[in-house]
Design an enzyme around this catalytic site. Sequence first.
Site, PDB file in Angstrom:
ATOM      1  N   ARG A  24       0.856  -1.199   0.145  1.00  0.00           N
ATOM      2  CA  ARG A  24      -0.029   0.077   0.031  1.00  0.00           C
ATOM      3  C   ARG A  24       0.854   1.176  -0.127  1.00  0.00           C
ATOM      4  NH1 ARG A  24      -0.561   4.462   2.980  1.00  0.00           N
ATOM      5  NH2 ARG A  24      -0.331   3.494   4.717  1.00  0.00           N
ATOM      6  N   ASP A  25       1.639   1.637   1.055  1.00  0.00           N
ATOM      7  CA  ASP A  25       2.417   2.768   1.241  1.00  0.00           C
ATOM      8  C   ASP A  25       3.604   2.621   0.291  1.00  0.00           C
ATOM      9  OD1 ASP A  25       3.180   5.203   2.142  1.00  0.00           O
ATOM     10  OD2 ASP A  25       3.921   4.160   4.110  1.00  0.00           O
ATOM     11  N   HIS A 220       6.342   4.697  12.666  1.00  0.00           N
ATOM     12  CA  HIS A 220       6.347   4.502  11.022  1.00  0.00           C
ATOM     13  C   HIS A 220       7.354   5.529  10.759  1.00  0.00           C
ATOM     14  CE1 HIS A 220       4.119   4.004   7.138  1.00  0.00           C
ATOM     15  NE2 HIS A 220       4.985   5.073   6.778  1.00  0.00           N
ATOM     16  N   HIS A 222      10.468   7.213   8.198  1.00  0.00           N
ATOM     17  CA  HIS A 222      11.072   7.283   6.782  1.00  0.00           C
ATOM     18  C   HIS A 222      12.503   7.539   6.852  1.00  0.00           C
ATOM     19  CE1 HIS A 222       7.388   7.716   4.051  1.00  0.00           C
ATOM     20  NE2 HIS A 222       6.955   7.093   5.464  1.00  0.00           N
ATOM     21  N   CYS A 253       5.163   9.341   0.234  1.00  0.00           N
ATOM     22  CA  CYS A 253       3.836   9.861   0.213  1.00  0.00           C
ATOM     23  C   CYS A 253       3.720  10.646  -1.136  1.00  0.00           C
ATOM     24  CB  CYS A 253       3.545  10.922   1.564  1.00  0.00           C
ATOM     25  SG  CYS A 253       2.028  11.762   1.719  1.00  0.00           S
ATOM     26  N   ASN A 262      10.117   4.760   2.915  1.00  0.00           N
ATOM     27  CA  ASN A 262       9.990   3.983   4.255  1.00  0.00           C
ATOM     28  C   ASN A 262      11.298   3.189   4.754  1.00  0.00           C
ATOM     29  OD1 ASN A 262       6.935   4.296   4.932  1.00  0.00           O
ATOM     30  ND2 ASN A 262       7.084   3.542   2.671  1.00  0.00           N
TER      31      ASN A 262
END
Length: 312
Positions: A24-25, A220, A222, A253, A262
Site C-alpha cells: 500500500r504505502d 512509522h 522514513h 507519500c 519508508n
Amino acid sequence: MSLPQVVPDPAMPERVTIYEVGPRDGLQNEQGVLSTEVKAEFVRRLVAAGLPVVEATSFVHPRWVPQLADAAELVDLLLEEVGDPARDMPVLVPNERGLDRALEKGVRHIAIFGSATETFAQRNLNRSLDEQFAMFEPTVTRARAEGLDVRAYVSMCFGDPWEGAVPIEQVVAVGKRLFDLGASQLSIGDTIGVGTAGHVAALLAAFNEAGLPNESLAMHFHDTYGQALSNTTAALRCGITTFDASAGGLGGCPYAKSATGNLATEDLVWLLNGLGIEHGVDLTRLVETSRWMAAQLGRPSPSAVVKALAGG
C-alpha cells in the site's frame, strides 16, 4: 548469507511485530502502475516470508492514487486465495465510502490516515485539522459496530514540509483524538524522515503521559536523512513493539514531495536479528521478494541490506 553477530540488549523487547506496508504505502508513490496479479504476487511472497501483517491496498478514489485503482479486484483475488477474510491483511480507508467498499469485500481490518498538522490535513484530506475528526468519527464508529479492527495513522509527527517543526503537544493531542475515536492502535509517522532519536524518546514519553501505553503505539519511520534505524533503536529502548516497514524500502507519500522511502523491512530485520529480538520473518525470502519487486519496477532496491546481500 552472512548474518550479524547476535548481541542482545536486555533493555529492549524480546519480540516485535513488523507491520508490512509495502503493497500500500510502498506502491502508492510509484510512477508506473503494476498489474493486479503482480501486486497479489507481492502480497503472497511477503506472507510466505513470515510477515504477520501485510497492508494490502487502499480504498481511496482512483483519481487521487491511480496506482491503487484496482483495490477491489486485488482484495477479491487475495481473499479468494486466503479463504479467511479475518487474516491480517488490512486496507486503508479514507472515509465512509472507502469503508463501504471494504465491507462489501469482507475485509476485517482497516486503517484511517490522519494528520498532525493543518497544512497537510488540507492537502491530503481536504479538511482542516479539526474537521478531519468529524470525517473519521462515523467511519470508525461503523467499522467497530461491524466488528472490524481499526488502526489510526497520524502523519507529520516530527516535522512538516510547509509548517516546519511540529510541537510535541500538538502531535499528542491529535494522535490521542484519533485513537480515542475507537482505534486499537496508533501508528506515529515521521512522514518526511526528519526525526532523531531524542525526539522519538520525548514524543513517546509524552504519549505515555497522555495515557497511551506502548502496547497501543506503533512507529512509522522514513529514511530521508538516514535516521530510520537510529530512531527504531530509540523506540525499542522506550518499549515499542510494533514497527511499520516497507519491503525493499519502497514508498513515500504522493502529497509530500520530501517524503522519501519508508524504513526498509530488510534493514529492520537485520537490526532485530543482531539484537536477538524475535520477529518471525525469513530474511532470505524477504530479500528475494524485494529483488523480484525491484525487477518489476525496473530499478534497484534502495534497501541497504538488499544491496549488501543480493546486489540490489
